[in-house]
Design a protein around this motif. Structure first.
Motif, PDB file in Angstrom:
ATOM      1  N   THR A  31       0.836  -1.204   0.000  1.00 35.77           N
ATOM      2  CA  THR A  31       0.000   0.000   0.000  1.00 35.77           C
ATOM      3  C   THR A  31       0.866   1.247   0.000  1.00 35.77           C
ATOM      4  OG1 THR A  31      -0.191  -0.385   2.344  1.00 35.77           O
ATOM      5  CG2 THR A  31      -2.119  -0.888   1.006  1.00 35.77           C
ATOM      6  N   ASN A  32       1.992   1.145   0.681  1.00 35.12           N
ATOM      7  CA  ASN A  32       2.887   2.298   0.707  1.00 35.12           C
ATOM      8  C   ASN A  32       3.336   2.691  -0.691  1.00 35.12           C
ATOM      9  OD1 ASN A  32       2.812   2.788   3.342  1.00 35.12           O
ATOM     10  ND2 ASN A  32       4.766   1.818   3.869  1.00 35.12           N
ATOM     11  N   SER A  33       3.822   1.676  -1.423  1.00 33.82           N
ATOM     12  CA  SER A  33       4.357   1.980  -2.736  1.00 33.82           C
ATOM     13  C   SER A  33       3.247   2.471  -3.659  1.00 33.82           C
ATOM     14  CB  SER A  33       5.042   0.747  -3.324  1.00 33.82           C
ATOM     15  OG  SER A  33       4.136  -0.332  -3.342  1.00 33.82           O
ATOM     16  N   GLN A  34       2.038   1.916  -3.421  1.00 32.70           N
ATOM     17  CA  GLN A  34       0.933   2.323  -4.265  1.00 32.70           C
ATOM     18  C   GLN A  34       0.602   3.800  -4.055  1.00 32.70           C
ATOM     19  OE1 GLN A  34      -2.431  -0.104  -3.519  1.00 32.70           O
ATOM     20  NE2 GLN A  34      -2.819  -0.463  -5.677  1.00 32.70           N
ATOM     21  N   SER A  35       0.507   4.151  -2.774  1.00 34.15           N
ATOM     22  CA  SER A  35       0.110   5.526  -2.506  1.00 34.15           C
ATOM     23  C   SER A  35       1.187   6.493  -2.969  1.00 34.15           C
ATOM     24  CB  SER A  35      -0.171   5.715  -1.020  1.00 34.15           C
ATOM     25  OG  SER A  35       1.012   5.526  -0.288  1.00 34.15           O
ATOM     26  N   GLN A  36       2.429   6.016  -2.981  1.00 36.23           N
ATOM     27  CA  GLN A  36       3.497   6.880  -3.463  1.00 36.23           C
ATOM     28  C   GLN A  36       3.332   7.192  -4.951  1.00 36.23           C
ATOM     29  OE1 GLN A  36       7.169   5.060  -2.418  1.00 36.23           O
ATOM     30  NE2 GLN A  36       7.510   6.469  -0.706  1.00 36.23           N
ATOM     31  N   SER A  37       3.016   6.145  -5.702  1.00 39.42           N
ATOM     32  CA  SER A  37       2.901   6.367  -7.140  1.00 39.42           C
ATOM     33  C   SER A  37       1.659   7.197  -7.472  1.00 39.42           C
ATOM     34  CB  SER A  37       2.845   5.016  -7.864  1.00 39.42           C
ATOM     35  OG  SER A  37       1.641   4.361  -7.533  1.00 39.42           O
ATOM     36  N   GLU A  38       0.664   7.103  -6.588  1.00 42.90           N
ATOM     37  CA  GLU A  38      -0.563   7.857  -6.859  1.00 42.90           C
ATOM     38  C   GLU A  38      -0.375   9.357  -6.687  1.00 42.90           C
ATOM     39  OE1 GLU A  38      -3.835   6.561  -4.532  1.00 42.90           O
ATOM     40  OE2 GLU A  38      -4.288   4.915  -5.888  1.00 42.90           O
ATOM     41  N   THR A  39       0.396   9.719  -5.676  1.00 39.78           N
ATOM     42  CA  THR A  39       0.491  11.135  -5.358  1.00 39.78           C
ATOM     43  C   THR A  39       1.700  11.764  -6.036  1.00 39.78           C
ATOM     44  OG1 THR A  39       1.694  10.532  -3.387  1.00 39.78           O
ATOM     45  CG2 THR A  39      -0.648  10.918  -3.123  1.00 39.78           C
ATOM     46  N   GLU A  40       1.512  11.985  -7.344  1.00 39.42           N
ATOM     47  CA  GLU A  40       2.617  12.598  -8.073  1.00 39.42           C
ATOM     48  C   GLU A  40       2.709  14.092  -7.757  1.00 39.42           C
ATOM     49  OE1 GLU A  40       1.561  11.823 -12.089  1.00 39.42           O
ATOM     50  OE2 GLU A  40      -0.547  12.133 -11.674  1.00 39.42           O
ATOM     51  N   GLY A  41       1.578  14.648  -7.305  1.00 35.26           N
ATOM     52  CA  GLY A  41       1.575  16.074  -7.015  1.00 35.26           C
ATOM     53  C   GLY A  41       2.014  16.375  -5.600  1.00 35.26           C
ATOM     54  N   ASP A  42       2.827  15.464  -5.051  1.00 30.52           N
ATOM     55  CA  ASP A  42       3.211  15.596  -3.654  1.00 30.52           C
ATOM     56  C   ASP A  42       3.976  16.860  -3.324  1.00 30.52           C
ATOM     57  OD1 ASP A  42       2.139  13.822  -2.059  1.00 30.52           O
ATOM     58  OD2 ASP A  42       3.851  12.455  -1.933  1.00 30.52           O
ATOM     59  N   GLU A  43       4.844  17.279  -4.282  1.00 27.00           N
ATOM     60  CA  GLU A  43       5.732  18.398  -3.940  1.00 27.00           C
ATOM     61  C   GLU A  43       4.946  19.703  -3.864  1.00 27.00           C
ATOM     62  OE1 GLU A  43       6.631  17.250  -7.608  1.00 27.00           O
ATOM     63  OE2 GLU A  43       6.266  15.458  -6.397  1.00 27.00           O
ATOM     64  N   LEU A  44       3.790  19.738  -4.570  1.00 26.86           N
ATOM     65  CA  LEU A  44       3.024  20.978  -4.571  1.00 26.86           C
ATOM     66  C   LEU A  44       2.202  21.072  -3.299  1.00 26.86           C
ATOM     67  CD1 LEU A  44       1.964  20.971  -8.288  1.00 26.86           C
ATOM     68  CD2 LEU A  44       3.474  22.604  -7.189  1.00 26.86           C
ATOM     69  N   LYS A  45       2.425  22.152  -2.598  1.00 26.21           N
ATOM     70  CA  LYS A  45       1.840  22.270  -1.276  1.00 26.21           C
ATOM     71  C   LYS A  45       1.468  23.721  -1.052  1.00 26.21           C
ATOM     72  CE  LYS A  45       3.013  19.585   2.682  1.00 26.21           C
ATOM     73  NZ  LYS A  45       4.096  18.959   3.411  1.00 26.21           N
ATOM     74  N   GLY A  46       0.299  23.949  -0.497  1.00 24.74           N
ATOM     75  CA  GLY A  46      -0.052  25.322  -0.191  1.00 24.74           C
ATOM     76  C   GLY A  46      -1.548  25.554  -0.264  1.00 24.74           C
ATOM     77  N   THR A  47      -1.911  26.813  -0.198  1.00 24.24           N
ATOM     78  CA  THR A  47      -3.321  27.175  -0.188  1.00 24.24           C
ATOM     79  C   THR A  47      -3.595  28.163  -1.306  1.00 24.24           C
ATOM     80  OG1 THR A  47      -3.361  26.867   2.187  1.00 24.24           O
ATOM     81  CG2 THR A  47      -5.154  28.148   1.249  1.00 24.24           C
ATOM     82  N   ILE A  48      -4.638  27.882  -2.058  1.00 20.58           N
ATOM     83  CA  ILE A  48      -5.060  28.813  -3.103  1.00 20.58           C
ATOM     84  C   ILE A  48      -6.283  29.544  -2.568  1.00 20.58           C
ATOM     85  CG2 ILE A  48      -5.770  29.054  -5.503  1.00 20.58           C
ATOM     86  CD1 ILE A  48      -4.869  26.121  -5.900  1.00 20.58           C
ATOM     87  N   THR A  49      -6.235  30.862  -2.632  1.00 21.12           N
ATOM     88  CA  THR A  49      -7.414  31.603  -2.180  1.00 21.12           C
ATOM     89  C   THR A  49      -8.209  32.057  -3.391  1.00 21.12           C
ATOM     90  OG1 THR A  49      -6.145  33.646  -2.163  1.00 21.12           O
ATOM     91  CG2 THR A  49      -6.276  32.445  -0.096  1.00 21.12           C
ATOM     92  N   MET A  50      -9.505  32.138  -3.228  1.00 24.85           N
ATOM     93  CA  MET A  50     -10.339  32.714  -4.282  1.00 24.85           C
ATOM     94  C   MET A  50     -11.608  33.287  -3.691  1.00 24.85           C
ATOM     95  SD  MET A  50     -11.663  29.338  -6.350  1.00 24.85           S
ATOM     96  CE  MET A  50     -10.257  28.283  -6.386  1.00 24.85           C
ATOM     97  N   TRP A  51     -12.167  34.242  -4.407  1.00 22.10           N
ATOM     98  CA  TRP A  51     -13.474  34.764  -4.042  1.00 22.10           C
ATOM     99  C   TRP A  51     -14.453  34.236  -5.066  1.00 22.10           C
ATOM    100  CZ3 TRP A  51     -11.737  40.602  -4.009  1.00 22.10           C
ATOM    101  CH2 TRP A  51     -10.919  40.830  -2.893  1.00 22.10           C
ATOM    102  N   GLY A  52     -15.652  33.902  -4.620  1.00 19.58           N
ATOM    103  CA  GLY A  52     -16.617  33.410  -5.596  1.00 19.58           C
ATOM    104  C   GLY A  52     -17.956  33.145  -4.955  1.00 19.58           C
ATOM    105  N   TRP A  53     -18.883  32.791  -5.806  1.00 21.24           N
ATOM    106  CA  TRP A  53     -20.260  32.629  -5.323  1.00 21.24           C
ATOM    107  C   TRP A  53     -20.733  31.191  -5.349  1.00 21.24           C
ATOM    108  CZ3 TRP A  53     -18.391  35.918  -9.026  1.00 21.24           C
ATOM    109  CH2 TRP A  53     -18.431  35.450 -10.341  1.00 21.24           C
TER     110      TRP A  53
END
Lengths: 438, 581
Positions: A31-53
């Motif tokens: 499961t470890n190796s599986q989850s590793q391959s799944e999360t290719e976007g691992d390095e991207l980290k942070g918060t995106i703010t937006m205003w909207g309805w």
């Protein structure tokens, strides 16, 4: 239990435990190796703010987004579409901070596009290729300098939604094709509407508000507001107001104000048959306002040409500190198949042409609409006919002024089309003193 | 239980109980400190939260003031009511709505702004909702505020519909003061605050502390879902001081430092706080076990060292009690145990010596008995023979032979008596024996010696060991006088003095060289034999006297070559012959 037997048991249990330990260990490794391959976007980290309805939309798609990018958090501050421009202006004026992703509603987009707060998405590092999306969107995503600064959230084909129960009762059919046949012009609505009024003792209206008619008529008018440097209010709005007044005078429209709580309630109250509907309307308006309305609704083409109603674009703020994350989100949501699938969960159709190579992609039978294939209806019957006029910075001024006039038309039945148009022109002139108004 | 087990057990009990006691002390001490600390921390944290809430309240207050003092707004309200046409009215409404919206958009946490005019109409920052807002003024929250009869304040939490969404808001309501502008149609200004913002101020995701925020009516504003009954009983009074309420399970801190009698409360479970001190428990338990192990490791050899000599001694004593007197302990501990061991060894050795001596004494007794037995056998035969000799001598008229033989028989008879009368005879009998002996010797050595008797009259009935005098006289005669060619004198003196009987036999014969005297004193018999008779000898007498009387007796030999020999015996003079038993 004899000692011998007990010993055997003990040995057996020990063996089983050992085996399960070994299996357990190797299992967790997998499961470890599986989850590793799944999360290719691992390095991207942070918060995106937006205003909207559209909080529901963001909730649904960001949940899907986080399955791929678990560390990018999306934070939405609720700002109503009609307040958006004002909010951005107030923020700029007071030195506040804009969100990472800016939204642009169709009606107010021209003005907000004029502000130099957007990233050019065709440039590095985004390199957005506009041939990927439908051509008509070019007009809706480009600023006055001709730069593509936003991506359309969804195609926004417009049509008419109707109550099947009322249609059957008053027109004898709830089939969209037959109804389209029956209603080929505004006059057809007026004629039938009067019959409905008479039949219901003045209870049932064809439409609930003049605002709705204005939305349809304005969207159907392909005439651009700007005639060179002149704001051509009469050209763009003259016919629209005339038609609105004509329908009002026929007495087939209720006096509700569009978007008001009473208007919201009218979806469920069974006193109004037709509502304008774009692809976002079922999710955003009809379903939440008529919670028990499953199977009660239908979609049909309106008289006249197909129209595009509403629509929202996403762009990246120039001052954003999370441009990479913002683009990651927009690119994933609007320019990938995965994003298209996520959008479809709320019946939104991304403008990415390639996903429609699969004719079945658009297909979506909606039990709320009596299992009508609403996906195919939007993509096959409306989208191919779509055209949009050039947007301008003055659009929002005219839009606001028109709302005032509609208010007046609603409140004072003595006001005729000519007076309404004159008042509209005066109002626009007052708000745009430097411009020549026609 | 063995000694070492006992010592180890005692040590273990002492260590663990002392550590446990100190643990309990530390625990109670730290828990006090911790609870105090938590109270202070919690108080400070509450103060911080109260301040941020108060600043929010102040912001809202100030914000409302700006709107109320906005002359343009006042003017527009007035002109709204004096509008000549519907269109003008619509325009004014639109303007007011936009103006309110401009204010609204300055703050993210505000939901809407509402102006309520005297006739009950509403202008809001969302003009399409105006009718909706009119209806909400009939709700409980607004009536409750009116009942409070204050100029401004916060309402309880209530719901607002916004499109299809429902939102929880708190309304800040200000009554417009008509004193300033009697013509104004404005009655209330209402600012609706999104309570999500309150939550975001109060929520701290990094901690699981919970704060409770109550409004002036003690209704819970935060958190949303909680049963607040228990707390609200503590906050009923409206004091402006921070209050700490403590019961057995919880510590509650109430901070009322906010506008409009809002109160913020923190509840701390004591159990949760004390859980942090529980490490002291584990620590002390660990230290106790570790200490016991360490002390056992260090103490066990020490205790074994101490207890080993004791068990060695105990084992040796067991052996001794079984009769093994050759038991010997070897303790080299360099302390009192070594002294004990040495003492033990000494005592056992002494015991052994004593027993050996007893055995030796018994042997002497037996030998003497044998001697006497042997001396008994011959006389009977000799006696009969001698009677025949007397008979023949009388027949031939030889009186000397008769006299010798009669003396000899007397002497022998006395010896025969020995078997019946025991060891003791009276001095008188012993003297008669010696006299008979001397008669015989006078025939053998005529005119060679003279015997002088000096006898106290009162000693004749005193008991003395049998044949105690004769050997001495014989000694004096054969070793003292006969070897000399002179005429010799033997003095026999028996006297008594305070229960001591003194017997002296002295001669003026050849005496002994000092070397010979030493030998005699050591009990060696002379090589010279003057008689075929078995010599009883000095040493025999000496042994007997010492054997009978032990240290109550004295036996001394004095002798000078050419002068003579004097033998002195001192023995207790006791009447009963049986005293020795």
């Amino acid at each position: 239990m004899s000692t011998k037997l007990r010993r055997k048991w003990f040995a057996l249990i020990t063996f089983v435990l050992l085996i399960s330990l070994v299996v357990g260990c190797s299992g967790s490794n997998e499961t470890n190796s599986q989850s590793q391959s799944e999360t290719e976007g691992d390095e991207l980290k942070g918060t995106i703010t937006m205003w909207g309805w559209d909080t529901n939309y963001i909730e649904v798609v960001s949940k899907e987004f986080n399955k791929v990018y678990p560390d990018i958090k999306i934070e939405l501050t609720n700002v109503a579409a009609e307040d958006y421009l004002q909010k951005v202006q107030t923020t700029l004026a007071s030195g506040g901070e804009l969100p990472d992703i800016l939204w642009g509603e169709r009606n107010y987009r021209g003005k907000i596009f004029e502000l130099d707060i957007w990233e050019n998405l065709e440039e590095e590092p985004y390199q957005f290729d506009k041939t990927l999306v439908f051509d008509y969107l070019d007009e809706l995503t480009t600023n006055p300098k001709g730069e593509v600064i936003a991506l359309e959230q969804s195609l926004t084909p417009g049509a008419l939604a109707y109550r099947r129960d009322l249609a059957k009762e008053y027109f004898g059919t709830d089939d969209p094709k037959e109804l389209e046949e029956m209603f080929q012009s505004i006059d057809d609505f007026i004629e039938k509407g009067k019959e409905v009024q008479a039949k219901s003792g003045g209870e049932v209206y064809m439409f609930s508000s003049l605002g709705e008619l204005n939305e349809i008529f304005t969207a159907q008018s392909q005439k651009p507001l700007m005639d060179g440097e002149v704001v051509d209010v009469s050209g763009k709005m003259g016919e629209v107001i005339e038609n609105v007044v004509k329908v009002r005078d026929a007495g087939i429209v209720d006096k509700l104000e569009i978007w008001s709580p009473q208007w919201n309630a009218s979806f469920a109250d069974g006193k109004h048959i037709f509502f304008p509907a774009a692809n976002w309307a079922p999710q955003y308006v009809i379903k939440p306002n008529d919670k028990d309305g499953e199977g009660r609704w239908g979609l049909m083409k309106p008289p006249g040409n197909a129209y595009s109603w509403g629509g929202t674009v996403f762009g990246i703020s120039k001052d954003s500190k999370e441009k990479e994350l913002a683009w990651t989100f927009m690119n994933w949501l609007l320019l990938t198949k995965e994003g298209a699938d996520a959008s479809k969960l709320v019946n939104f159709y991304v403008p990415l042409k390639s996903v429609y190579d699969d004719p079945e992609f658009a297909s979506s039978e909606d039990p709320f609409f009596n299992n009508q294939d609403v996906g195919k209806f939007w993509m096959e019957e409306i989208v191919p006919e779509l055209e949009v006029p050039q947007i301008s910075a003055s659009d929002s001024v005219v839009k606001d002024a028109t709302n005032l006039i509609l208010n007046l038309l609603n409140s004072d039945s003595d006001v005729d089309a000519d007076e309404a148009i004159t008042k509209l022109k005066d109002e626009v002139k007052a708000k745009l003193p430097d411009k020549e108004i026609k | 239980m063995k000694l070492k087990t006992k010592i180890l057990l005692v040590v273990a009990i002492i260590i663990s109980s002392s550590l446990l006691l100190s643990g309990i002390f530390i625990y109670s001490y730290f828990s006090e400190i911790l609870i105090q600390q938590v109270k202070e921390d919690e108080s400070a944290k509450l103060e911080e939260r109260a301040e941020s809430i108060q600043s929010l309240q102040n912001d809202i207050k100030q914000f409302s003031q700006y709107i109320l003092v906005d002359h343009e707004i006042q003017d527009k309200i007035t002109s709204l009511y004096s509008a000549e046409s519907i269109y003008e009215k619509i325009l004014n409404e639109e303007w007011l709505s936009n103006e309110l919206k401009s204010y609204l958009l300055l703050n993210d946490y505000l939901d809407s702004i509402i102006l309520v005019s005297e006739d009950g109409n509403v202008i809001s920052s969302k003009s399409i909702q105006n009718d909706y807002y009119i209806n909400t003024l009939k709700e409980k929250w607004f009536n409750l505020f009116l009942k409070r009869e204050v100029y401004s304040g916060f309402s309880e939490e209530h719901l607002l519909k916004n499109n299809q969404q429902e939102k929880k808001v708190i309304s800040y309501i200000v009554k417009f003061n008509p004193l300033l502008n009697p013509d104004s149609k404005l009655k209330y200004l209402i600012v609706n605050i999104d309570t999500n913002h309150l939550s975001s101020i109060l929520k701290d995701e990094t901690r699981d502390d919970i704060f409770y925020l109550f409004d002036s009516q003690n209704s819970l504003l935060y958190p949303r879902e909680h049963d607040e009954k228990e707390i609200s009983s503590f906050i009923s009074e409206n004091s402006k001081a921070i209050k700490i309420v403590e019961n057995t399970d919880e510590i509650m801190i109430i901070n009322p430092h906010m506008e409009d009698n809002w109160k913020i409360v923190s509840v701390n479970q004591k159990e949760a706080i004390l859980e942090k001190v529980n490490f002291v428990y584990y620590f002390i338990a660990g230290v106790t076990i570790l200490n016991i192990i360490l002390i056992m490791i260090v103490l066990t050899p020490m205790i074994l060292n101490i207890s080993k000599p004791i068990s060695t001694l105990a084992r040796a004593m067991k052996e001794v009690s079984k009769g093994k007197l050759e038991t010997f302990v070897d303790i080299k501990s360099g302390d009192e145990f070594e002294v004990l061991g040495e003492g033990f060894n000494y005592m056992v050795k002494e015991l052994q010596k004593y027993i050996e001596r007893s055995i030796e004494d018994e042997k002497i007794k037996q030998r003497l008995h044998m001697d006497l037995l042997i001396s008994q056998i011959n006389p009977h035969f000799i006696y009969n023979t001698l009677n025949t000799v007397i008979y023949i001598a009388q027949k031939h008229g030889n009186e000397d032979i008769v006299k010798i033989t009669e003396s000899f028989i007397s002497l022998l008879q006395d010896t025969v008596k020995y078997g019946e009368g025991g060891y003791f005879v009276t001095v008188e009998e012993e003297v008669n024996n010696v006299k008979n002996y001397l008669i015989i010797q006078n025939y053998r050595y005529p005119n060679r010696f003279e015997v002088i008797w000096q006898l106290d009259s009162d000693i004749l009935n005193v008991n003395v060991p049998r044949t105690i005098l004769q050997p001495l006289v014989e000694n004096a005669l054969f070793h003292g006088i006969i070897p000399d060619n002179k005429y010799g004198t033997i003095l026999i003196k028996i006297s008594s003095d305070t229960n001591i009987l003194q017997l002296i036999v002295s001669d003026d014969g050849v005496g002994m060289s000092s070397k010979r005297l030493k030998e005699v004193k050591l009990g060696k018999t002379s090589n010279q034999t003057f008689s075929s008779m078995r010599s009883i000898g000095l040493s025999n007498i000496k042994d007997r006297v010492l054997s009978f009387y032990e240290n109550k007796s004295e036996f001394t030999v004095e002798s000078y070559e050419g002068v003579g020999t004097k033998i002195t015996m001192k023995i207790p003079s006791l009447e009963s012959p049986d005293f020795i038993q």
